[in-house]
Design a protein around this motif. Structure first.
Motif, short mmCIF file in Angstrom:
data_model
loop_
_atom_site.label_atom_id
_atom_site.label_comp_id
_atom_site.label_asym_id
_atom_site.label_seq_id
_atom_site.Cartn_x
_atom_site.Cartn_y
_atom_site.Cartn_z
N ARG A 37 -3.18 -13.83 11.16
CA ARG A 37 -3.47 -13.66 9.73
C ARG A 37 -4.73 -12.82 9.54
O ARG A 37 -5.80 -13.33 9.27
N GLN A 38 -4.59 -11.57 9.72
CA GLN A 38 -5.72 -10.68 9.51
C GLN A 38 -5.67 -10.21 8.07
O GLN A 38 -4.61 -9.82 7.57
N GLU A 39 -6.78 -10.26 7.44
CA GLU A 39 -6.86 -9.81 6.06
C GLU A 39 -6.62 -8.31 6.02
O GLU A 39 -7.36 -7.54 6.62
N ARG A 40 -5.55 -7.93 5.38
CA ARG A 40 -5.27 -6.50 5.22
C ARG A 40 -5.60 -6.12 3.80
O ARG A 40 -5.05 -6.69 2.86
N ILE A 41 -6.46 -5.20 3.67
CA ILE A 41 -6.81 -4.71 2.34
C ILE A 41 -5.87 -3.57 2.00
O ILE A 41 -5.81 -2.56 2.70
N ILE A 42 -5.11 -3.78 0.96
CA ILE A 42 -4.15 -2.77 0.54
C ILE A 42 -4.70 -2.11 -0.72
O ILE A 42 -4.96 -2.79 -1.72
N LYS A 43 -4.89 -0.84 -0.64
CA LYS A 43 -5.36 -0.12 -1.80
C LYS A 43 -4.16 0.22 -2.67
O LYS A 43 -3.18 0.77 -2.20
N THR A 44 -4.25 -0.17 -3.92
CA THR A 44 -3.15 0.11 -4.83
C THR A 44 -3.61 1.11 -5.88
O THR A 44 -4.78 1.16 -6.24
N SER A 45 -2.67 1.85 -6.34
CA SER A 45 -2.95 2.86 -7.34
C SER A 45 -1.71 3.06 -8.19
O SER A 45 -0.59 2.92 -7.70
N LEU A 46 -1.91 3.35 -9.42
CA LEU A 46 -0.79 3.63 -10.31
C LEU A 46 -0.42 5.11 -10.30
O LEU A 46 0.50 5.51 -11.00
N SER A 47 -1.09 5.89 -9.47
CA SER A 47 -0.84 7.33 -9.48
C SER A 47 0.59 7.68 -9.09
O SER A 47 1.12 8.69 -9.54
N ILE A 49 3.26 6.26 -10.01
CA ILE A 49 4.22 6.06 -11.10
C ILE A 49 3.78 6.72 -12.41
O ILE A 49 4.43 6.56 -13.43
N GLU A 50 2.70 7.49 -12.36
CA GLU A 50 2.19 8.11 -13.58
C GLU A 50 3.17 9.08 -14.22
O GLU A 50 3.15 9.27 -15.43
N ASP A 51 4.05 9.68 -13.45
CA ASP A 51 4.97 10.68 -13.99
C ASP A 51 6.35 10.12 -14.31
O ASP A 51 7.27 10.87 -14.63
N VAL A 52 6.51 8.79 -14.23
CA VAL A 52 7.79 8.18 -14.58
C VAL A 52 7.96 8.24 -16.10
O VAL A 52 7.07 7.88 -16.85
N LYS A 53 9.12 8.73 -16.53
CA LYS A 53 9.37 8.87 -17.96
C LYS A 53 10.01 7.59 -18.50
O LYS A 53 10.91 7.03 -17.88
#
Length: 128
Positions: A37-47, A49-53
Motif C-alpha cells: 500500500r504505497q501512497e500514489r499521488i495521482i495528479k488530476t486535471s480537467l484539461s 475534458i475541456e473540449d468536450v461539447k
C-alpha cells in the motif's frame, strides 16, 4: 476446507506414484499487504475534458399548437411563452436537469442566471 493433518493423510493414501518428498507440504509466508500500500499521488486535471461539447438548454415553457399552426410558422414568428423575466426555469445539460435559474434581460436579450446546481449524485440517479 482441509487442515494440514487431513492433507497429509490424503497424500499418504495416494497410490505411491509420488514420493513423500514430492508431496510434502510446506507453509508459505506472504509479505504483509501493508507493504504494498504505497501512497500514489495521482495528479488530476480537467484539461483532458475541456473540449468536450455539451448541449445546454433552458426551458422557457411549452406551447401546444395545431398542426396547421405549425405549418404557418415562418422566420420571425413570435410564440408567447408562459415565462417572463424574473421567473424560475430549469437548465438542462444534454437533456438532464442540471440546475435552476432565473430569466434575466441583459442588453435587450434574454439570459439565465444560475441560482442552484443539482448535485452530481442526483444527476446520476435521474439519468439512469
Amino acid at each position: 476446507m482441509m487442515n494440514e493433518k487431513e492433507i497429509e493423510l490424503f497424500l499418504s493414501e495416494l497410490d505411491g506414484t509420488q514420493t513423500r518428498e514430492e508431496a510434502a507440504i510446506k507453509k508459505v509466508r506472504f509479505p504483509p499487504l501493508d507493504s504494498f500500500r504505497q501512497e500514489r499521488i495521482i495528479k488530476t486535471s480537467l484539461s483532458h475534458i475541456e473540449d468536450v461539447k455539451v448541449t445546454i438548454s433552458a426551458e422557457l415553457g411549452e406551447k401546444i399548437l395545431k398542426f396547421r399552426e405549425v405549418l404557418n410558422l415562418d422566420v420571425g414568428t413570435v410564440l408567447d411563452m408562459e415565462k417572463s423575466a424574473g421567473d424560475a426555469i430549469n437548465v438542462y445539460i444534454n437533456d438532464i436537469k442540471a440546475a435552476q435559474g432565473e430569466i434575466i434581460i441583459v442588453n435587450d436579450k434574454f439570459a439565465v442566471r444560475i441560482n442552484s446546481i443539482t448535485s452530481p449524485k442526483k444527476l446520476r440517479r435521474e439519468s439512469e
